[in-house]
Structures are given as structure tokens and as C-alpha cells.
Design a protein around this motif. Sequence first.
Motif, PDB file in Angstrom:
ATOM      1  N   MET A  61       0.842  -1.201   0.000  1.00  0.00           N
ATOM      2  CA  MET A  61       0.000   0.000   0.000  1.00  0.00           C
ATOM      3  C   MET A  61       0.877   1.251   0.000  1.00  0.00           C
ATOM      4  N   PRO A  62       0.674   2.136  -0.976  1.00  0.00           N
ATOM      5  CA  PRO A  62       1.449   3.379  -0.978  1.00  0.00           C
ATOM      6  C   PRO A  62       1.028   4.291   0.170  1.00  0.00           C
ATOM      7  N   ARG A  63       2.002   4.982   0.724  1.00  0.00           N
ATOM      8  CA  ARG A  63       1.707   5.915   1.818  1.00  0.00           C
ATOM      9  C   ARG A  63       0.807   7.046   1.339  1.00  0.00           C
ATOM     10  N   GLY A  64       0.872   7.350   0.048  1.00  0.00           N
ATOM     11  CA  GLY A  64       0.041   8.406  -0.518  1.00  0.00           C
ATOM     12  C   GLY A  64      -1.441   8.131  -0.382  1.00  0.00           C
ATOM     13  N   ALA A  65      -1.842   6.861  -0.411  1.00  0.00           N
ATOM     14  CA  ALA A  65      -3.259   6.527  -0.240  1.00  0.00           C
ATOM     15  C   ALA A  65      -3.740   6.975   1.139  1.00  0.00           C
ATOM     16  N   PHE A  66      -2.890   6.805   2.147  1.00  0.00           N
ATOM     17  CA  PHE A  66      -3.261   7.204   3.503  1.00  0.00           C
ATOM     18  C   PHE A  66      -3.115   8.714   3.700  1.00  0.00           C
ATOM     19  N   PHE A  67      -2.214   9.326   2.946  1.00  0.00           N
ATOM     20  CA  PHE A  67      -2.115  10.785   2.930  1.00  0.00           C
ATOM     21  C   PHE A  67      -3.465  11.354   2.483  1.00  0.00           C
ATOM     22  N   GLY A  68      -4.012  10.795   1.402  1.00  0.00           N
ATOM     23  CA  GLY A  68      -5.311  11.244   0.906  1.00  0.00           C
ATOM     24  C   GLY A  68      -6.432  10.986   1.882  1.00  0.00           C
TER      25      GLY A  68
END
Length: 177
Positions: A61-68
Motif C-alpha cells: 500500500m502506498p503511503r500516498g493513499a493514507f495521505f489522501g
Amino acid sequence: MKQRVVPTQREIPFSSEELIVSKTDLKGRITYANKTFMRMADFSEEQLIDVQHNIIRHPDMPRGAFFGLWQTLQQQREFFGFVKNMTANGDHYWVFADVRPDYQDGKVVGYFSVRRPITITMRTTMEGIYRDMLSIEQQAGTANAPQASWQWLMQTLANRKTSYERFILDLYQQEAL
């Protein structure tokens, strides 16, 4: 401290009859987990309560998904997304997550999440997007990685003339019918 678990590459089944439900406080620590969550994640209630929800984060899972996700929740808006979670022994399962602020007396006190199973088409679509996001994160460096991959996704979707939410909901609704 989160213990290191090695991914097994084994996907575990998740019935369309079930819902995974959890609640967290404002910092993302689990305050409630239903039995389906505990069974799927292979953690007991004692192992989950007051622990960061990212205890089930899969390294794919990319950290960017959780950033969003966090950016959306901080605006007190509902977030939808596809997530690959990891169990206590390294297996994984994919979900469609609906995460929203949890209010008490008009004030946000935490977050409430309901997760449903997804189809192979949904998973395949998101695996490609997440691979691209992870590649961008590797190039961007640790500090800038989450924002860089999220911005790439937002630009990619804008080029397709759609928003993140519209893309995610369309993918889910087209396949779930």
C-alpha cells in the motif's frame, strides 16, 4: 511497537455477507473492532484496542493513499478507497473502505470505518495504480513520498477528467452490481 511480519502473498477469502467494522480515536488508535475484523486480521481484541490502525497496513500500500485519507478526514469529509490489508501472519485481504468522522455532541471524536470485499477487476485496477504510486514514492524520498504519490494520482485522474471520489465510486459501483 508494530512487529515485523513478512508478507506471504497468500490472499484470504472475505465473504460478501460480511462487513469489517472498526472505530478509532483522532490519532488512528483502534477503539472498537468487530469480530469479522478480528478474524480477518487474525488479531484478538486485546491485540487491537488502543493500537494504531496501521497494524494491518500491507507494504504494497502506498503511503500516498493514507495521505489522501487523512487529508479528506481532516476536512470532516467521508473517504472511500480500496485497501490491501495484512493479517498477523502475513496473509492479505482487499477491501473497499468507507471511512467517516465519528461525531459526539457535534464534535469529531474519532473515525468509523466499514469495509466490504472487492472483485478481481477492482483489485487488478488498484494494484496497477498502487504500483505506480509506490514507484513515485521511491523516487520522491521518504519525506515527500506520500504527498508526491497522492498528487500524481490527483493529476492522473484530472487528466481523465474525473475526481478521486468519482473514480473510486464508479469502479466500486460498476463492479458491485
